[in-house]
Write a protein that holds these residues in place. Structure first.
Motif, PDB file in Angstrom:
ATOM      1  N   CYS A   1       0.741  -1.341  -0.046  1.00  0.00           N
ATOM      2  CA  CYS A   1       0.041  -0.027  -0.044  1.00  0.00           C
ATOM      3  C   CYS A   1       0.705   1.376   0.164  1.00  0.00           C
ATOM      4  O   CYS A   1       0.389   2.420  -0.348  1.00  0.00           O
ATOM      5  CB  CYS A   1      -1.049  -0.046   1.016  1.00  0.00           C
ATOM      6  SG  CYS A   1      -0.070   0.036   2.769  1.00  0.00           S
ATOM      7  N   SER A   2       2.126   1.122   0.266  1.00  0.00           N
ATOM      8  CA  SER A   2       2.890   2.403   0.867  1.00  0.00           C
ATOM      9  C   SER A   2       2.279   3.511   1.517  1.00  0.00           C
ATOM     10  O   SER A   2       2.660   4.743   1.365  1.00  0.00           O
ATOM     11  CB  SER A   2       3.048   3.166  -0.714  1.00  0.00           C
ATOM     12  OG  SER A   2       4.408   2.324  -1.322  1.00  0.00           O
TER      13      SER A   2
ATOM     14  N   CYS B   1      -0.860  -1.803   5.590  1.00  0.00           N
ATOM     15  CA  CYS B   1      -1.039  -3.119   5.546  1.00  0.00           C
ATOM     16  C   CYS B   1      -0.022  -4.034   6.121  1.00  0.00           C
ATOM     17  O   CYS B   1      -0.255  -5.182   6.591  1.00  0.00           O
ATOM     18  CB  CYS B   1      -1.153  -3.416   3.997  1.00  0.00           C
ATOM     19  SG  CYS B   1       0.549  -3.515   3.111  1.00  0.00           S
ATOM     20  N   GLY B   2       1.162  -3.317   6.410  1.00  0.00           N
ATOM     21  CA  GLY B   2       2.055  -4.240   7.109  1.00  0.00           C
ATOM     22  C   GLY B   2       3.055  -4.881   6.281  1.00  0.00           C
ATOM     23  O   GLY B   2       4.012  -5.629   6.846  1.00  0.00           O
TER      24      GLY B   2
ATOM     25  N   CYS C   1       5.335  -4.306   4.323  1.00  0.00           N
ATOM     26  CA  CYS C   1       6.567  -3.917   4.129  1.00  0.00           C
ATOM     27  C   CYS C   1       7.434  -3.960   5.392  1.00  0.00           C
ATOM     28  O   CYS C   1       8.568  -3.357   5.521  1.00  0.00           O
ATOM     29  CB  CYS C   1       6.600  -2.487   3.726  1.00  0.00           C
ATOM     30  SG  CYS C   1       5.929  -1.645   4.953  1.00  0.00           S
TER      31      CYS C   1
ATOM     32  N   CYS D   1       7.505   1.178   4.370  1.00  0.00           N
ATOM     33  CA  CYS D   1       7.150   2.154   3.375  1.00  0.00           C
ATOM     34  C   CYS D   1       7.002   3.644   3.996  1.00  0.00           C
ATOM     35  O   CYS D   1       6.775   4.516   3.243  1.00  0.00           O
ATOM     36  CB  CYS D   1       5.971   1.789   2.926  1.00  0.00           C
ATOM     37  SG  CYS D   1       4.405   1.794   4.113  1.00  0.00           S
TER      38      CYS D   1
HETATM   39  S1  FES Z   1       3.235  -1.321   2.279  1.00  0.00           S
HETATM   40 FE1  FES Z   1       1.492  -1.284   3.366  1.00  0.00          FE
HETATM   41  S2  FES Z   1       2.306  -0.768   5.342  1.00  0.00           S
HETATM   42 FE2  FES Z   1       4.010  -0.599   4.073  1.00  0.00          FE
END
Ligand code: FES
Ligand code: FES
Lengths: 777, 155
Positions: free
Chosen positions: B39-40, B44-45, B47, B59
């Protein structure tokens, strides 16, 4: 016969788990190629407008930029539309935009930052038009026309549009005396229902990489569930006359749920790459773009009416469903069809009058989403049966048990239900028994406690000639490579298919390797990985290839011994005839005599499984033959916090007649995952647009998918095994099914304990609290 | 700006933009693609990596703040073909489906169980609550976390 014949039915670990826990599994965004350019796009930001002009000259001169283009700058026109059912969309907007997320211009640059900078320097002049998001308003006389050309687009004969309206497809199913559905009814109930737009929200965003090589062949890598559909669509769009000139590659997928089926961004990425031959052009959607610019799911507003006798026997059903399918209808067509005939649920009705409409609106286009047209109807009928039971003064569960389809009954399509289709009564009673194991507490100061159970049914929706095909080769050491076009998107196909092969061949499952990377140059044809059909269809193809391999081993031995094939026995390590035997290793490349000369052939086979007897819908009656069904049932215990409105799922039970469970742990994973998606739909998820026609739920906070804390305190999964005669080892599809029941069963439990009847979802905490407060007055 | 970061026990010198995230450094500069981008946006976690012993979402972590920081990614968790106990647990508990969320979960648990092998169940829940998984329904992930804890304690 020895060992290795017990791997079907066991929870062996996933074949892909090691790669996935070490981070070495490669997904689309992980692929690295030389000469790669990045692509970024400008989206409309207005939901419905004529494009007066787009100014791209400033952007072209920006550092690092290779190309900037628009539909107009490439001279696209009505000859540049693509599709599979209705050819109603171009890779990007040409002279009109039909939803706010629609792409109007594309930049290809050295880096993402450069591409984004260039995008900021593109100016668009729109003439805005009135827009419409509600499907019922969109069929009204006053509604703005979203596609002036509706009716003129090329379409397959089964999907007939209504010109000069926003209806791109109308399905009407008639069963029995459909004009007098309620003639024999002593009691009727009806209501309006709404199932909002949703997003699949796979954690991996969509991505694609395209390259045209110096001979003009197209290479495309994509996070797609449908490599062969892509090949067909791209061949047609780019007028590539020979499919051997298209190379579609599929790496691991980070979830799909239908959102990566058919096609999404691929035609546009291929179009972009065509402008920079030799370069790889990479486009990976941001999370926001997944919401506004891929496909959405569901989006149904409908009305249903049921008629019954005083004893609860159902006599007729009428339903009308309007699907807000967004700016383009192609991917919605079959969903509308499936929704139309499946809205009767697992119940017997002698008369049906069912209409469903695919309607253009100004949202992102809508396509497949786990359940494919079934959750909408399941929601309506199971909610409405509650109303009927109340009106009849009948026990909820008794009303259902009385009307579930029985062997020899006909469903809405007139197909006859057989014993072997599975046992819904068993599913339902076992669900209730399971719930009863834990007593439901009585209402107290803080909480209401509710319980309900519903039935479910789903048939896999697939094109009439859908097929799966595999190549199988035995290696010299008796390991086996099997090549399939079935995509591993998390469901566990690599593992389950290896189990099916191992058991058929009587060899250790560790000796079987199913390919995960798909390359349409090497992989045999597979329609697409949807409809929960991989275990079933690819599994059957594998069994056929394995059986042929066994025959080939015997044939090689028969040449050596000069015995009839039928007398020879294969057991996974050797073939034998009475007291003579040959090790499989001696036969795997053909048999070589001591002087060197060789008879027989290396073991190399193919297997196919084609869906049989599926037909196209009749335009007059709506009747047709789809594939068969899976029955199931779901039940819930929940509590509702009186002060906050919070709904907690205490126990969620799913019972499915799976035919045969090939891998219990993986099957259970499909159930827990599917149930959570269903709970999300019941309590949290809804796509929202603001007054300007722009989506507001564009991240994973505002579009709230279930989190760990939303998980039921207890999951129960029950698998009944009534074998499917044509399924591999008796298995039938189960992967989408667990997502079907949660909305209806949760809302039923809420109603039973609070008396509050919701007819739309999601029932958020706030909505629940407001309803409780309103009830107090 | 110039910067040195210790990633999976090796020193790397970079020249980075002030806006660069740790995630883009890992994925784009070093092709450490095991760390995923879901998601950047910090939602979402997927990364998640470990920075100086703490699980962070790469991110939304600016690279410029990481001078001399020690970063561990999924690529640094197992060594010489031997899986870490957490990885084993994810396999055994069938906590992997599409696998896109998996590296993030493993790094989260790595930080937690490294700091406190006896972490209470509530703490484990709290840590995992930061992540999204669309496939498993979470139950298998909780099972894997508890199994991993048991494995670590018994080793
Ligand atoms: S890519 Fe989703 S929290 Fe970092
Ligand atoms: S396994 Fe697919 S998102 Fe978690």
């Amino acid at each position: 016969m020895k060992l290795f014949n017990k791997v079907v039915g066991t929870s062996i670990p996933r074949a892909d788990a090691h790669e996935k826990v070490t981070g070495t599994a490669l997904y689309i965004d992980d692929l690295r190629f030389p000469r790669t350019l990045k692509m970024k796009v400008l989206r409309a930001g207005v939901p419905h407008a004529i494009i007066n002009s787009i100014e791209i000259s400033k952007a072209i001169d920006m550092p690092g930029v290779h190309k900037v283009f628009t539909g107009k700058s490439l001279n696209l026109d009505k000859n540049h539309l693509f599709g599979t059912c209705i050819f109603d969309q171009a890779p990007l907007a040409i002279d009109k935009v039909r939803h706010a997320g629609e792409i109007v211009a594309v930049v290809i640059a050295e880096t993402e930052k450069q591409a984004l900078a260039a995008i900021k320097n593109i100016d668009v002049d729109f003439k805005e038009l009135p827009f419409i998001l509600d499907p019922i308003e969109a069929v009204g006389k006053e509604a703005p026309l979203i596609h002036e050309q509706n009716g003129k687009y090329h379409h397959v004969p089964t999907f007939v549009p209504e010109p000069q309206t926003n209806i791109f497809y109308k399905y009407h199913l008639k069963k029995g005396d459909y004009e007098h559905v309620f003639q024999d009814a002593e009691i009727t109930v009806e209501d309006n229902f709404e199932y909002p737009l949703m997003n699949h929200a796979a954690i991996e965003p969509h991505g694609a990489i395209a390259q045209w090589d110096h001979t003009g062949e197209l290479h495309l890598w994509s996070s797609s569930q449908a490599p062969f559909v892509l090949r067909e669509v791209l061949a047609d769009y780019f007028k590539i006359k020979q499919m051997i000139k298209i190379h579609i590659h599929i790496p691991y997928l980070g979830g799909g749920f239908g959102g990566k089926s058919d096609y999404t961004i691929e035609p546009l990425v291929a179009l972009a790459a065509q402008l920079v031959p030799g370069y790889h052009v990479k486009f990976v959607l941001t999370r926001k773009e997944v919401f506004i610019g891929s496909v959405l799911g569901r989006g149904m507003k409908g009305h249903m009416k049921l008629g019954a006798k005083k004893d609860g026997t159902l006599v007729g059903i009428e339903a009308t469903q309007y699907f807000s399918d967004g700016a383009y209808g192609d991917t919605g067509c079959n969903v509308v069809l499936a929704a139309g005939h499946n809205c009767v649920g697992p119940y017997f009705f002698p008369k049906c009058n069912l209409k469903s409409f695919g309607v253009y609106t100004n949202s992102a286009p809508v396509g497949a989403f786990r359940g494919y047209g079934h959750p909408e109807g399941q929601f309506m009928i199971e909610r409405l049966l509650e109303k009927l039971a109340l009106k009849l003064g009948m026990e909820y569960d008794d009303l259902r048990m009385k009307n579930f389809l029985r062997p020899a009954d006909t469903n809405s399509l007139g197909q006859i239900i057989n014993e072997h289709n599975g046992d819904i009564r068993k599913c339902f009673t076992q669900t209730i028994t399971k719930l009863n194991e834990i007593p439901l507490p009585p209402e107290d100061e803080s909480f209401f406690y509710g319980r309900a159970a519903v039935g479910l049914i789903k048939s896999p929706v697939q094109t009439a000639n859908a097929s799966s095909n595999v190549f199988l080769k035995f290696n010299e050491d008796l390991t086996v490579n099997i090549s399939t076009g079935g995509v591993e998107l998390g469901q566990g196909s690599l593992t389950v298919l290896a189990q099916i092969a191992a058991q058929t061949l009587h060899i250790p499952v560790s000796n079987i390797r199913i390919n995960y990377e798909i390359n349409t140059q090497l992989t045999p044809y597979e329609w697409q990985t949807v409809a929960s059909m991989t275990t079933m269809r690819v599994g059957n193809a594998i069994i056929s290839a394995c059986e042929k391999s066994i025959t080939q081993f015997k044939q090689n031995a028969a040449l050596v011994w000069d015995y009839a094939l039928n007398d020879i026995v294969y057991d996974g390590t050797k073939v034998s005839y009475q007291d003579r035997f040959l090790d499989l290793k001696e036969l795997v490349l053909g048999y070589q005599y001591s002087d060197g000369h060789t008879v027989g052939n290396p073991i190399l086979t193919t297997g196919s499984s084609v869906v049989r007897n599926v037909t196209f819908p009749d335009l007059e009656t709506g009747q047709y033959q789809p594939y068969e069904w899976t029955f199931g049932s779901q039940g819930v215990d929940l509590k509702i916090n009186k002060k906050t409105g919070e709904i907690t799922i205490l126990h969620f039970v799913t019972a499915l007649d799976a035919g045969k469970v090939i891998n219990p742990a993986l099957a259970r994973g499909q159930v827990t995952g599917g149930v959570m998606q269903g709970i999300g739909q019941a309590l949290k998820e809804k796509i929202v647009y603001d007054e300007s026609g722009n989506m507001t739920t564009t991240n994973l906070r505002r579009y709230a998918i279930p989190r760990l804390s939303d998980m039921p305190e207890k999951f129960s999964c029950i698998f009944i095994e009534t074998p499917q005669p044509d399924g591999p080892f008796g298995a039938r599809p189960i992967a989408e099914h667990p997502a079907l029941g949660p909305p209806s069963v949760i809302l039923n439990a809420i109603q039973r304990v609070t008396g509050i009847s919701f007819t739309s979802i999601p029932v958020t905490k706030e909505r629940m609290l407001n309803a409780l407060k309103a009830g107090e007055k | 700006m110039e910067l040195t970061i210790i990633i999976n026990k090796k020193d790397y010198a970079f020249s980075v933009d002030p806006s660069d995230s740790l995630l883009s450094i890992l994925r784009e500069h070093l092709s450490l693609t095991g760390t995923k981008n879901g998601c950047s946006q910090g939602h979402c976690g997927a990364c998640t990596v470990v920075v100086n012993g703490k699980a962070v979402k790469s991110c939304i972590t600016k690279a410029k703040k990481l001078e001399n920081a020690e970063v561990l990614t999924i690529e640094g968790v197992s060594s010489n073909f031997i899986l870490h106990a957490i990885q084993e647990a994810f396999i055994e508990a069938t906590a992997v489906q599409c696998g896109f969320c998996t590296p993030g979960y493993i790094m989260e648990l790595y930080a937690l169980l490294q700091a406190d092998p006896d972490a209470e169940k509530e703490e484990i829940h709290k840590a995992l609550e930061k992540h999204l998984c669309r496939c498993t329904g979470y139950q298998p992930i909780i099972d894997a976390a508890l199994l991993a804890q048991e494995k670590i304690k018994n080793s």
